[in-house]
Design an enzyme around this catalytic site. Structure first.
Site, PDB file in Angstrom:
ATOM      1  N   TYR A  95       0.826  -1.214   0.000  1.00 33.99           N
ATOM      2  CA  TYR A  95       0.000   0.000   0.000  1.00 33.99           C
ATOM      3  C   TYR A  95       0.856   1.258   0.000  1.00 33.99           C
ATOM      4  CZ  TYR A  95      -4.376  -2.438   0.357  1.00 33.99           C
ATOM      5  OH  TYR A  95      -5.458  -3.211   0.055  1.00 33.99           O
ATOM      6  N   GLU A 191       2.071 -32.100  11.462  1.00 28.35           N
ATOM      7  CA  GLU A 191       1.638 -31.447  10.224  1.00 28.35           C
ATOM      8  C   GLU A 191       0.247 -30.841  10.340  1.00 28.35           C
ATOM      9  OE1 GLU A 191       1.892 -33.742   6.605  1.00 28.35           O
ATOM     10  OE2 GLU A 191       0.435 -32.479   5.580  1.00 28.35           O
ATOM     11  N   ASP A 243       2.264 -36.547   7.204  1.00 28.94           N
ATOM     12  CA  ASP A 243       1.679 -37.549   6.304  1.00 28.94           C
ATOM     13  C   ASP A 243       2.790 -38.287   5.570  1.00 28.94           C
ATOM     14  OD1 ASP A 243      -0.842 -36.752   6.991  1.00 28.94           O
ATOM     15  OD2 ASP A 243      -1.176 -35.538   5.178  1.00 28.94           O
TER      16      ASP A 243
END
Lengths: 363, 574
Positions: A95, A191, A243
């Protein structure tokens, strides 16, 4: 020397270099380390992915004049942030650029890239330049006391991470000023938020004497830095529980342990070289008879790419074997898959069994 | 109510001649009866009583009945019914066609007489709505008194049909058809004033056309004073609609001015405005020579007719004198090849022998027809015409060498104007001309348009969608000059698709495209370099601002940096 003064000095030097080239009627240049996996090496002694030193030189030409101007203006912005000890989120930086008329950024990714370039240029992390990310760090529960400061009174604040009930302590964006006290034996980096919730609900940290950290996918810089400090300051081992798929192994675990190729210039600070891989391993799928899904095409591509290009994987035969085993099996399994046996099977059976044999963990 | 009345009177006037000329009473009765039956049977399917249909069988006409109804159709009657064939489909087009026919005739006459044409056109509204009085006046040679009625009030009467020479008019239908249209729509005769020399009085005729006979009817014939050296003025009152923009009278006159820079036109609009199209060239186009037909363009039937009509005594001299490009030697060769004696009388040649002769002609290799029957505008004058009427940055003109289709010589010219105040985001404007006459209608049916869209303009740095005209600030004029322009209809709006013609047009377009692309590319390059410069100028100040901030420089040091940087980048660009 005060680190912020040092950075301000570096910025001034670079600017002076550009100016003197212009005065000598030469095209000014800026050179950045090349940010990609091809430009990093892995040295186990250092324990993180390190830049090899290939540089990308940006010369001021008609085609680059816009980015060049934007980079210099953003550098000037960083300099004033450092000098006034102010901070700015990446979104805010975007910005602020709207004041730059023609040199403004149209989309935030453009300004983020320029910030990343400057970060690499000075081989510091963007937090040191005063630019902070929007993302939050991750969550912590367990036997840990974090000592922070009250920003008004500057008095120490003791935060006991055992006292959040079913909630958790949220890692702040900057963790350098924190101090720690603990009686835990290890850190478990998880995770998924779902698995973290299950372990928190049943106060697994009490039973196993540990600190639980939820990474929520790929760990943010703050999260990595936080775990690193736990690892360094408290001398605690760090185990990753993710995983069993290429994404969990490389995008999450590898980044946690040795950093990323894209931000190799800051890996030094944002990695946990002592981290070990608890699971889920391909062998676990066999041993615990886990339900699986076939590997997706992108998984296979990612796994092959890791064997071929990832300096970390290339360094460890055991990882290459694990990947090949996974590719041969052609399947993947999630950490929630243990629910097939019993909802709390993971807590009562899997984790204790694995932790009993921590030396077997993948590096 | 008023509307109903007028339709009623119209039907009356139409019906009137029928009753007059109708066949004997019996015939008329049968016609009525049979019509009645038709009506009944047509009703039947929807009707309630199918029984009645069975009981009244249709009475068929006999050959005698039919013979009584069979009669000759006059050309005038035919074209009155089929006026769309001549370009009088609607009031708008009727106005344009009328003016076009008048101006074409004026220009043809002036040029043939060697006079620089000054043409005045005026369209003034009449009291009744949608009625205008059109006046076309020229400074031409005038018309002999005896010829005036036939030229203006008889269809298919003219000087240009039977000769092979480039001219605007061809058939001798145009102006008399316009007069007939005025007569049919307003009931007013056509008015002509013509003067052939300073010493003679002007003749004023008011004429009607007898549509059944295709013959003029003289309403008034008087001598009057007209203070000009010579000239002709035609006045036609007609039902019409005046508009501006596409396919308007203005557009036609403007385009005429482009292709005929030697013409000065003055146009008085219905609003009372006077538009002038000035003369840009002081010389008349070279008069085209009349030629004999080329043997390749003649069909068997025509050949037989020519054999019958010729003045020549032997076949050899017939071939030599009545055709172009046949020498006595070649004539003898043709006769030998056809197996006919070169001494035989042309009028005695039998049908079979004529056929052999026809085949022999087409077997023999002949020179192309002479091209002095053509009068192209010329590259210089095309440029002058374009520059006069179109504000552009680039002009080019191409005149192709003459070529031949079906034995008719023709020549293609292309002019192009690009840039300037022309709209850049629209399709290119195509100005089509045949023998210097602008073609405003049926653009899509025309060989010129086909050649335009099948030319790959993208090769010449222009944008072009598939199967469309190129886009850009471009005006292309294409002129086909020929002794016989093959139009797709009698209203002369589109050139027929002869492959030879399309090929020539495309070659001319490609040549002008090559020249145009040089200009466009050069201009694009200049614009690109300008754009780059502006782009650099946009960002250099920011580099200086950033350096000033970081190195706390003074304003003067900052502006020095801007100068130096501009220098560095400008140098690297070139």
């Amino acid at each position: 020397m005060n680190p912020s003064k040092k950075i301000a000095g570096q910025i001034t030097d670079t600017a002076a270099g550009v100016r003197s080239k212009i005065q000598r009627r030469n095209k000014p240049t800026l050179s950045f380390p090349l940010r990609s996996l091809t430009n990093v090496t892995y040295q186990p002694k250092k324990g993180f992915l390190q830049l090899k030193g290939k540089k990308k030189v940006r010369t001021l030409t008609v085609a680059t004049v816009k980015t060049f101007a934007q980079t210099l203006r953003m550098m000037s912005q960083a300099k004033s942030l450092v000098e006034t000890d102010e901070i700015m989120t990446k979104r805010e930086a975007y910005y602020v650029s709207k004041n730059w008329e023609d040199a403004r950024f149209d989309e935030q990714p453009e300004s983020d890239t320029v910030i990343d370039d400057i970060e690499a240029l000075f081989e510091v992390n963007r937090e040191q330049l005063g630019f902070i990310p929007e993302e939050k760090g991750g969550e912590v529960a367990g036997k840990l006391v974090v000592i922070d400061r009250d920003s008004d009174t500057n008095k120490p604040l003791r935060i006991d991470c055992t006292k959040f009930g079913s909630g958790a302590y949220s890692i702040p964006i900057s963790v350098e000023h924190l101090k720690f006290e603990t009686k835990a034996k290890f850190v478990l980096a998880i995770e998924t938020a779902g698995m973290f919730q299950r372990l928190v609900k049943h106060n697994y940290w009490r039973k196993a004497d540990c600190i639980l950290v939820s990474m929520g996918g790929v760990p943010t810089r703050a999260c990595r830095r936080f775990i690193r400090r736990l690892s360094d300051d408290l001398k605690l081992p760090v185990y990753a529980f993710v995983d069993c798929d290429p994404y969990g192994m490389f995008n999450i675990y590898r980044t946690l342990k040795v950093g990323s190729g894209n931000a190799a210039h800051i890996n030094q600070f944002f990695c946990v070289p002592n981290a070990r891989f608890l699971g889920v391993t391909p062998q676990d799928i066999v041993d615990y008879e886990l339900p699986t899904h076939p590997l997706k095409e992108i998984d296979i591509k990612r796994a092959r790419d890791a064997i071929k290009n990832d300096p970390f994987v290339q360094h460890y035969k055991s990882w290459q074997d694990a990947i090949n085993q996974l590719l041969d099996m052609g399947v993947r399994a999630e950490q929630q898959a243990f629910a097939v046996h019993d909802l709390n099977y993971v807590m009562n059976n899997y984790l204790p069994e694995k932790l009993g044999n921590a030396r077997q963990f993948l590096p | 109510m008023a509307k109903k009345k007028t339709t009623a009177t119209k039907t009356k006037t139409k019906a009137a001649p029928k009753t007059k000329k109708a066949a004997p009473k019996t015939g008329k009765k049968t016609a009525r009866k049979s019509r009645a039956t038709v009506v009944k049977s047509a009703k039947a399917p929807a009707g309630v009583k199918p029984k009645s249909v069975k009981k009244t069988p249709a009475r068929h006409a006999t050959a005698e009945d039919m013979a009584q109804r069979q009669r000759e159709i006059s050309v005038a009657e035919f074209f009155m019914k089929n006026r769309h064939l001549l370009g009088f489909d609607n009031p708008r087009k009727a106005l344009l066609t009328t003016i076009k026919e008048g101006v074409d005739n004026s220009l043809d006459a002036c040029e043939e007489a060697g006079i620089l044409p000054d043409v005045k056109v005026s369209v003034s509204p009449c009291q009744e709505e949608n009625r205008f009085l059109v006046t076309i006046e020229d400074n031409g040679p005038g018309i002999m008194k005896a010829q005036i009625p036939k030229i203006f009030a008889k269809l298919l009467y003219g000087s240009k049909f039977h000769r092979l020479k480039m001219s605007r008019g061809q058939q001798g239908i145009g102006i008399s058809a316009a007069g007939m249209y005025g007569q049919v729509t307003t009931g007013k005769p056509i008015s002509i004033v013509s003067k052939t020399s300073r010493n003679k009085p002007a003749h004023h005729y008011r004429l009607e056309i007898d549509t059944q006979k295709n013959e003029p009817r003289i309403i008034a014939d008087q001598e009057i004073e007209w203070k000009v050296t010579s000239g002709t003025r035609v006045e036609i009152e007609l039902e019409a609609k005046y508009h501006k923009g596409r396919q308007s009278v203005e557009e036609y006159l403007e385009q005429t001015a482009i292709a005929n820079p030697h013409v000065a036109i003055e146009f008085l609009t219905p609003e009372g405005e006077t538009l002038t199209y000035n003369r840009a060239a002081k010389e008349l186009p070279v008069q085209a020579r009349e030629i004999q037909p080329h043997p390749y363009g003649v069909e068997l039937g025509v050949l037989i007719k020519m054999l019958h009509d010729t003045q020549a005594r032997t076949l050899q001299s017939f071939l030599h004198s009545d055709f172009s490009r046949i020498s006595t030697r070649v004539a003898k060769l043709i006769c030998e090849s056809a197996g006919v004696s070169e001494r035989s009388r042309p009028s005695r040649i039998a049908r079979q022998e004529a056929d052999n002769l026809f085949k022999a002609i087409n077997r023999t290799k002949l020179m192309n027809p002479p091209t002095d029957c053509l009068s192209p505008i010329g590259e210089e004058l095309i440029l002058a015409g374009l520059k006069k009427q179109i504000d552009a940055d680039f002009y080019t003109a191409v005149t192709r060498p003459p070529a031949v289709y079906r034995g008719n010589p023709f020549q293609i010219e292309v002019g192009a104007a690009y840039g300037g105040s022309l709209p850049g985001d629209k399709l290119a404007r195509v100005l089509r001309y045949a023998n210097r006459v602008p073609l405003l209608y049926q653009q899509s049916a025309c060989a010129i348009t086909k050649s335009m869209v099948t030319t790959a303009w993208r090769n010449y740095a222009l944008q072009q969608a598939n199967g469309a005209l190129p886009t850009g600030p471009l005006v292309i004029m294409v002129h086909m000059a020929s002794v016989w322009v093959p139009f797709t209809s009698e209203s002369k709006e589109a050139v027929a698709h002869y492959p030879e013609i399309i090929k020539e047009i495309k070659l001319a377009l490609q040549e002008s495209g090559r020249r145009l692309s040089l200009f466009v590319r050069r201009r694009k390059k200049a614009a690109e370099s300008q754009r780059k410069k502006a782009y650099i100028q946009q960002y250099i100040p920011h580099i200086a601002i950033a350096l000033r901030e970081m190195l706390t420089l003074s304003d003067r040091q900052e502006s020095t940096l801007v100068k130096q940087l501009t220098d560095v980048l400008e140098r690297s660009r070139s």
